[in-house]
Design an enzyme around this catalytic site. Sequence first.
Site, PDB file in Angstrom:
ATOM      1  N   VAL A  59      22.864 -12.432  26.297  1.00 59.97           N
ATOM      2  CA  VAL A  59      23.697 -12.505  25.087  1.00 59.97           C
ATOM      3  C   VAL A  59      23.584 -13.857  24.377  1.00 59.97           C
ATOM      4  CG1 VAL A  59      25.404 -10.751  25.765  1.00 59.97           C
ATOM      5  CG2 VAL A  59      25.777 -13.160  26.424  1.00 59.97           C
ATOM      6  N   ASN A  85      32.427  -9.253  27.325  1.00 62.12           N
ATOM      7  CA  ASN A  85      32.863  -9.528  28.701  1.00 62.12           C
ATOM      8  C   ASN A  85      31.945 -10.505  29.435  1.00 62.12           C
ATOM      9  OD1 ASN A  85      34.038  -8.725  31.497  1.00 62.12           O
ATOM     10  ND2 ASN A  85      31.879  -8.192  31.646  1.00 62.12           N
ATOM     11  N   SER A 138      40.189 -15.937  30.149  1.00 60.77           N
ATOM     12  CA  SER A 138      40.624 -16.248  31.515  1.00 60.77           C
ATOM     13  C   SER A 138      41.895 -17.080  31.431  1.00 60.77           C
ATOM     14  CB  SER A 138      39.532 -17.068  32.224  1.00 60.77           C
ATOM     15  OG  SER A 138      40.033 -17.634  33.412  1.00 60.77           O
ATOM     16  N   TYR A 153      34.154 -24.560  31.672  1.00 62.16           N
ATOM     17  CA  TYR A 153      34.593 -23.150  31.674  1.00 62.16           C
ATOM     18  C   TYR A 153      35.950 -23.041  30.970  1.00 62.16           C
ATOM     19  CZ  TYR A 153      35.769 -18.509  33.618  1.00 62.16           C
ATOM     20  OH  TYR A 153      36.126 -17.179  33.778  1.00 62.16           O
ATOM     21  N   SER A 156      35.560 -23.522  27.231  1.00 60.69           N
ATOM     22  CA  SER A 156      34.912 -22.362  26.582  1.00 60.69           C
ATOM     23  C   SER A 156      35.909 -21.228  26.405  1.00 60.69           C
ATOM     24  CB  SER A 156      33.692 -21.891  27.391  1.00 60.69           C
ATOM     25  OG  SER A 156      34.079 -21.279  28.608  1.00 60.69           O
ATOM     26  N   LYS A 157      36.753 -21.018  27.400  1.00 58.96           N
ATOM     27  CA  LYS A 157      37.711 -19.909  27.321  1.00 58.96           C
ATOM     28  C   LYS A 157      38.855 -20.253  26.351  1.00 58.96           C
ATOM     29  CE  LYS A 157      35.744 -17.040  30.310  1.00 58.96           C
ATOM     30  NZ  LYS A 157      35.125 -15.787  29.873  1.00 58.96           N
TER      31      LYS A 157
HETATM   32  N1  NAD Z   1      36.559 -12.599  38.347  1.00 62.52           N
HETATM   33  C1  NAD Z   1      37.506 -13.430  37.935  1.00 62.52           C
HETATM   34  O1  NAD Z   1      38.284 -13.950  38.757  1.00 62.52           O
HETATM   35  C2  NAD Z   1      37.680 -13.706  36.462  1.00 62.52           C
HETATM   36  C3  NAD Z   1      38.866 -14.329  36.075  1.00 62.52           C
HETATM   37  C4  NAD Z   1      39.060 -14.593  34.730  1.00 62.52           C
HETATM   38  C5  NAD Z   1      38.093 -14.263  33.809  1.00 62.52           C
HETATM   39  N2  NAD Z   1      36.938 -13.668  34.211  1.00 62.52           N
HETATM   40  C6  NAD Z   1      35.956 -13.336  33.177  1.00 62.52           C
HETATM   41  O2  NAD Z   1      35.623 -11.969  33.271  1.00 62.52           O
HETATM   42  C7  NAD Z   1      34.325 -11.759  32.728  1.00 62.52           C
HETATM   43  C8  NAD Z   1      33.534 -10.900  33.686  1.00 62.52           C
HETATM   44  O3  NAD Z   1      33.310 -11.616  34.885  1.00 62.52           O
HETATM   45  P1  NAD Z   1      33.339 -10.940  36.334  1.00 62.52           P
HETATM   46  O4  NAD Z   1      34.422 -11.556  37.087  1.00 62.52           O
HETATM   47  O5  NAD Z   1      33.266  -9.474  36.230  1.00 62.52           O
HETATM   48  O6  NAD Z   1      32.014 -11.565  36.960  1.00 62.52           O
HETATM   49  P2  NAD Z   1      30.577 -10.984  37.264  1.00 62.52           P
HETATM   50  O7  NAD Z   1      29.742 -12.145  37.617  1.00 62.52           O
HETATM   51  O8  NAD Z   1      30.687  -9.850  38.228  1.00 62.52           O
HETATM   52  O9  NAD Z   1      30.159 -10.379  35.851  1.00 62.52           O
HETATM   53  C9  NAD Z   1      29.726 -11.173  34.796  1.00 62.52           C
HETATM   54  C10 NAD Z   1      28.679 -10.398  34.064  1.00 62.52           C
HETATM   55  O10 NAD Z   1      28.245 -11.142  32.922  1.00 62.52           O
HETATM   56  C11 NAD Z   1      26.842 -11.107  32.916  1.00 62.52           C
HETATM   57  N3  NAD Z   1      26.307 -12.231  32.199  1.00 62.52           N
HETATM   58  C12 NAD Z   1      26.514 -13.548  32.423  1.00 62.52           C
HETATM   59  N4  NAD Z   1      25.801 -14.280  31.551  1.00 62.52           N
HETATM   60  C13 NAD Z   1      25.140 -13.404  30.756  1.00 62.52           C
HETATM   61  C14 NAD Z   1      24.235 -13.535  29.687  1.00 62.52           C
HETATM   62  N5  NAD Z   1      23.842 -14.733  29.266  1.00 62.52           N
HETATM   63  N6  NAD Z   1      23.760 -12.415  29.089  1.00 62.52           N
HETATM   64  C15 NAD Z   1      24.129 -11.189  29.529  1.00 62.52           C
HETATM   65  N7  NAD Z   1      24.970 -10.994  30.554  1.00 62.52           N
HETATM   66  C16 NAD Z   1      25.461 -12.089  31.161  1.00 62.52           C
HETATM   67  C17 NAD Z   1      26.441 -11.119  34.390  1.00 62.52           C
HETATM   68  O11 NAD Z   1      25.110 -10.712  34.582  1.00 62.52           O
HETATM   69  C18 NAD Z   1      27.464 -10.142  34.940  1.00 62.52           C
HETATM   70  O12 NAD Z   1      27.057  -8.808  34.745  1.00 62.52           O
HETATM   71  C19 NAD Z   1      33.727 -13.151  32.494  1.00 62.52           C
HETATM   72  O13 NAD Z   1      33.831 -13.467  31.127  1.00 62.52           O
HETATM   73  C20 NAD Z   1      34.625 -14.058  33.310  1.00 62.52           C
HETATM   74  O14 NAD Z   1      34.672 -15.368  32.795  1.00 62.52           O
HETATM   75  C21 NAD Z   1      36.715 -13.380  35.528  1.00 62.52           C
END
Ligand code: NAD
Length: 249
Positions: A59, A85, A138, A153, A156-157
Amino acid sequence: MSFKNKIVIVTGASSGIGASAAIMFSKEGAHVVMVGRNETKLSAVAAKCSSPLVIRADVANDDDARRIINETINKFGQIDVLVNNAGMSIKNDGILGNDMMTAYDAIVNVNLRAIVHLTVLAAPYLVKTKGNIVNISSVAGIMAPFSPGMLNYCVSKAGLNHFTVCAAVELSPHGVRVNTISPGPVRTDILETVKSPLTWDSFLPLTLLNRISEPEEVADLILYIASDRAKSITGSNYVTDNGMLIKRT
Ligand SMILES: NC(=O)c1ccc[n+]([C@@H]2O[C@H](COP(=O)([O-])OP(=O)(O)OC[C@H]3O[C@@H](n4cnc5c(N)ncnc54)[C@H](O)[C@@H]3O)[C@@H](O)[C@H]2O)c1
């Protein structure tokens, strides 16, 4: 919550929250456009969706971002929902280290700039369908960092949260809603991906409810915010964090 015949783009759909959301949208009748980088993981998730369009793309790469929107329009002719996402972090030593700016650029490129770019590219089509955007932020965008190296991080959020508000203001006259969801800890691949020394269990005492969410809980909220049931909601930031933000130590 029917999404019958709606065209829904989910970035980062190969794992975690994005994978759950893609599967749920598909179950509700949407044509899901799954964007991700890991082919094996994408295929495994795609197998649980009914005839998704799978797009391997970074992305943060401008050509890839244009390709995501073009391929979606070529196949389906419209966009109803954009779920931004995809997100990540990179270990770094912060302001006094020597890797701060490299990490800053990489993290902000994916977590913020790519979302701004995809919004710009998708907006003309969302205006046509009176669609909406759900950005995954987040609690890190609201609270002070709880572990070293999180500055980029968090920033950015936080930027994403305010971008959502600004985009909601700009797009509301065109009938397009833009919202944010801010999860607390959710059991996904993210700790492993960012090579974090933390374990999910180490987050338990940081939450009021002493629990970690599962990706499906966030996906549920994504579907609600993206649905017509949420037609009055725009520019909002929905926190789903097991009480992490309001926990006193
Ligand atoms: N898991 C947590 O505790 C948590 C908490 C708060 C926010 N988030 C946010 O939720 C979202 C999803 O994260 P998750 O926890 O499911 O983690 P995850 O690592 O399982 O999923 C993240 C996804 O984003 C994809 N991704 C990352 N960089 C990319 C890029 N440059 N191009 C295309 N795809 C890309 C990864 O390949 C993966 O599929 C993120 O934005 C993360 O910051 C997660």
